[in-house]
Design a protein around this motif. Structure first.
Motif, PDB file in Angstrom:
ATOM      1  N   GLY A  21       0.807  -1.213   0.000  1.00 51.10           N
ATOM      2  CA  GLY A  21       0.000   0.000   0.000  1.00 51.10           C
ATOM      3  C   GLY A  21       0.843   1.267   0.000  1.00 51.10           C
ATOM      4  O   GLY A  21       0.327   2.364   0.234  1.00 51.10           O
ATOM      5  N   ARG A  22       2.140   1.130  -0.260  1.00 56.21           N
ATOM      6  CA  ARG A  22       3.059   2.265  -0.275  1.00 56.21           C
ATOM      7  C   ARG A  22       3.793   2.320  -1.606  1.00 56.21           C
ATOM      8  O   ARG A  22       3.974   1.307  -2.268  1.00 56.21           O
ATOM      9  CB  ARG A  22       4.090   2.146   0.866  1.00 56.21           C
ATOM     10  CG  ARG A  22       3.495   2.103   2.257  1.00 56.21           C
ATOM     11  CD  ARG A  22       2.649   3.306   2.611  1.00 56.21           C
ATOM     12  NE  ARG A  22       3.387   4.549   2.385  1.00 56.21           N
ATOM     13  CZ  ARG A  22       2.829   5.727   2.171  1.00 56.21           C
ATOM     14  NH1 ARG A  22       1.522   5.848   2.155  1.00 56.21           N
ATOM     15  NH2 ARG A  22       3.568   6.791   1.969  1.00 56.21           N
ATOM     16  N   PRO A  23       4.250   3.496  -2.018  1.00 52.64           N
ATOM     17  CA  PRO A  23       4.963   3.613  -3.294  1.00 52.64           C
ATOM     18  C   PRO A  23       6.277   2.848  -3.287  1.00 52.64           C
ATOM     19  O   PRO A  23       6.925   2.712  -2.246  1.00 52.64           O
ATOM     20  CB  PRO A  23       5.215   5.115  -3.436  1.00 52.64           C
ATOM     21  CG  PRO A  23       4.526   5.791  -2.317  1.00 52.64           C
ATOM     22  CD  PRO A  23       4.110   4.771  -1.323  1.00 52.64           C
ATOM     23  N   CYS A  24       6.669   2.372  -4.470  1.00 54.76           N
ATOM     24  CA  CYS A  24       7.928   1.658  -4.626  1.00 54.76           C
ATOM     25  C   CYS A  24       8.573   2.112  -5.926  1.00 54.76           C
ATOM     26  O   CYS A  24       7.936   2.078  -6.985  1.00 54.76           O
ATOM     27  CB  CYS A  24       7.687   0.149  -4.645  1.00 54.76           C
ATOM     28  SG  CYS A  24       9.202  -0.824  -4.671  1.00 54.76           S
ATOM     29  N   GLY A  25       9.825   2.549  -5.856  1.00 59.63           N
ATOM     30  CA  GLY A  25      10.552   2.980  -7.039  1.00 59.63           C
ATOM     31  C   GLY A  25      11.535   1.912  -7.482  1.00 59.63           C
ATOM     32  O   GLY A  25      12.007   1.119  -6.673  1.00 59.63           O
ATOM     33  N   LEU A  26      11.839   1.901  -8.756  1.00 60.98           N
ATOM     34  CA  LEU A  26      12.801   0.949  -9.302  1.00 60.98           C
ATOM     35  C   LEU A  26      14.171   1.627  -9.361  1.00 60.98           C
ATOM     36  O   LEU A  26      14.484   2.349 -10.299  1.00 60.98           O
ATOM     37  CB  LEU A  26      12.367   0.475 -10.685  1.00 60.98           C
ATOM     38  CG  LEU A  26      13.275  -0.553 -11.363  1.00 60.98           C
ATOM     39  CD1 LEU A  26      13.513  -1.758 -10.476  1.00 60.98           C
ATOM     40  CD2 LEU A  26      12.676  -0.972 -12.688  1.00 60.98           C
ATOM     41  N   GLY A  27      14.958   1.449  -8.308  1.00 63.13           N
ATOM     42  CA  GLY A  27      16.292   2.029  -8.228  1.00 63.13           C
ATOM     43  C   GLY A  27      16.325   3.508  -7.922  1.00 63.13           C
ATOM     44  O   GLY A  27      17.395   4.098  -7.817  1.00 63.13           O
ATOM     45  N   VAL A  28      15.165   4.112  -7.781  1.00 64.05           N
ATOM     46  CA  VAL A  28      15.080   5.551  -7.525  1.00 64.05           C
ATOM     47  C   VAL A  28      13.954   5.848  -6.543  1.00 64.05           C
ATOM     48  O   VAL A  28      13.077   5.016  -6.312  1.00 64.05           O
ATOM     49  CB  VAL A  28      14.833   6.359  -8.825  1.00 64.05           C
ATOM     50  CG1 VAL A  28      15.991   6.234  -9.785  1.00 64.05           C
ATOM     51  CG2 VAL A  28      13.535   5.956  -9.478  1.00 64.05           C
ATOM     52  N   LEU A  29      13.979   7.063  -6.026  1.00 68.01           N
ATOM     53  CA  LEU A  29      12.910   7.560  -5.175  1.00 68.01           C
ATOM     54  C   LEU A  29      11.599   7.518  -5.949  1.00 68.01           C
ATOM     55  O   LEU A  29      11.531   8.053  -7.066  1.00 68.01           O
ATOM     56  CB  LEU A  29      13.226   9.002  -4.752  1.00 68.01           C
ATOM     57  CG  LEU A  29      12.131   9.804  -4.090  1.00 68.01           C
ATOM     58  CD1 LEU A  29      12.007   9.388  -2.626  1.00 68.01           C
ATOM     59  CD2 LEU A  29      12.449  11.278  -4.163  1.00 68.01           C
ATOM     60  N   PRO A  30      10.554   6.881  -5.410  1.00 67.97           N
ATOM     61  CA  PRO A  30       9.274   6.894  -6.120  1.00 67.97           C
ATOM     62  C   PRO A  30       8.653   8.288  -6.100  1.00 67.97           C
ATOM     63  O   PRO A  30       8.941   9.093  -5.218  1.00 67.97           O
ATOM     64  CB  PRO A  30       8.425   5.894  -5.345  1.00 67.97           C
ATOM     65  CG  PRO A  30       9.051   5.799  -4.002  1.00 67.97           C
ATOM     66  CD  PRO A  30      10.507   6.131  -4.172  1.00 67.97           C
ATOM     67  N   ARG A  31       7.845   8.542  -7.078  1.00 69.40           N
ATOM     68  CA  ARG A  31       7.169   9.843  -7.205  1.00 69.40           C
ATOM     69  C   ARG A  31       5.698   9.725  -6.849  1.00 69.40           C
ATOM     70  O   ARG A  31       5.069   8.694  -7.070  1.00 69.40           O
ATOM     71  CB  ARG A  31       7.302  10.374  -8.632  1.00 69.40           C
ATOM     72  CG  ARG A  31       8.732  10.620  -9.058  1.00 69.40           C
ATOM     73  CD  ARG A  31       9.274  11.798  -8.313  1.00 69.40           C
ATOM     74  NE  ARG A  31      10.701  11.984  -8.525  1.00 69.40           N
ATOM     75  CZ  ARG A  31      11.389  12.945  -7.979  1.00 69.40           C
ATOM     76  NH1 ARG A  31      10.805  13.826  -7.204  1.00 69.40           N
ATOM     77  NH2 ARG A  31      12.674  13.055  -8.198  1.00 69.40           N
ATOM     78  N   GLY A  32       5.152  10.808  -6.321  1.00 71.57           N
ATOM     79  CA  GLY A  32       3.731  10.864  -6.020  1.00 71.57           C
ATOM     80  C   GLY A  32       2.945  11.212  -7.274  1.00 71.57           C
ATOM     81  O   GLY A  32       3.509  11.439  -8.353  1.00 71.57           O
ATOM     82  N   VAL A  33       1.629  11.276  -7.144  1.00 72.48           N
ATOM     83  CA  VAL A  33       0.772  11.579  -8.289  1.00 72.48           C
ATOM     84  C   VAL A  33       1.024  12.976  -8.840  1.00 72.48           C
ATOM     85  O   VAL A  33       0.805  13.229 -10.025  1.00 72.48           O
ATOM     86  CB  VAL A  33      -0.725  11.400  -7.940  1.00 72.48           C
ATOM     87  CG1 VAL A  33      -1.043   9.946  -7.686  1.00 72.48           C
ATOM     88  CG2 VAL A  33      -1.115  12.243  -6.745  1.00 72.48           C
TER      89      VAL A  33
END
Length: 146
Positions: A21-33
């Motif tokens: 239920g939380r954002p996940c980035g691929l090798g980077v900080l995830p971004r919000g909407v």
């Protein structure tokens, strides 16, 4: 021929975001909407080394064991421990019917999932504006679908 890694990586990324239920980035900080940095806590998925098992006689396909690192990031130790518990549940928890969370990958069968390392969190509490992380490594073994 070994199975390609990218489809598994994308499937794992999606399962982690949905299951925690939380954002996940691929090798980077995830971004919000809104395009800005995601709010804490969030996870970062990194691809690490892989191992290959040779095909059996008369079998053209090899199995692959891909290793991934998931770093839970937050402002407090309790945030990252909570998120790391959710990550662990998504990847390795089982019930009587099989895996609790599916990682569907077209053209592949997920054969095994293993928690390789659970390094725990940083020894800071985040009360001074620190960033706290919790690192886990998983190995996921896949085989080309018949």
């Amino acid at each position: 021929m070994s199975p390609p890694r990218l489809p598994l990586t994308r499937a794992l990324l999606g399962a982690l975001a949905e299951g925690t239920g939380r954002p996940c980035g691929l090798g980077v900080l995830p971004r919000g909407v809104d395009g800005g940095p995601a709010a804490f806590p969030y996870a970062i998925l990194d691809s690490l080394d892989g191992e290959f098992a040779g095909p059996e006689f008369a079998d053209w396909h090899a199995d692959a064991a891909w290793t991934y690192q998931v770093t839970s990031v937050g402002e407090r130790a309790d945030q990252v421990q909570w998120l790391a518990d959710r990550v662990r549940a998504v990847v390795v928890d089982r019930n009587f019917e099989g895996w609790c969370w599916e990682i569907p990958v077209a053209g592949m069968a997920v054969m095994d999932r293993e928690l390789v390392a659970d390094a725990g969190g940083d020894p800071v509490d985040g009360s001074q504006g620190d960033i706290v992380t919790y690192v886990q490594r998983f190995a996921i073994t896949v085989s080309p679908a018949a």
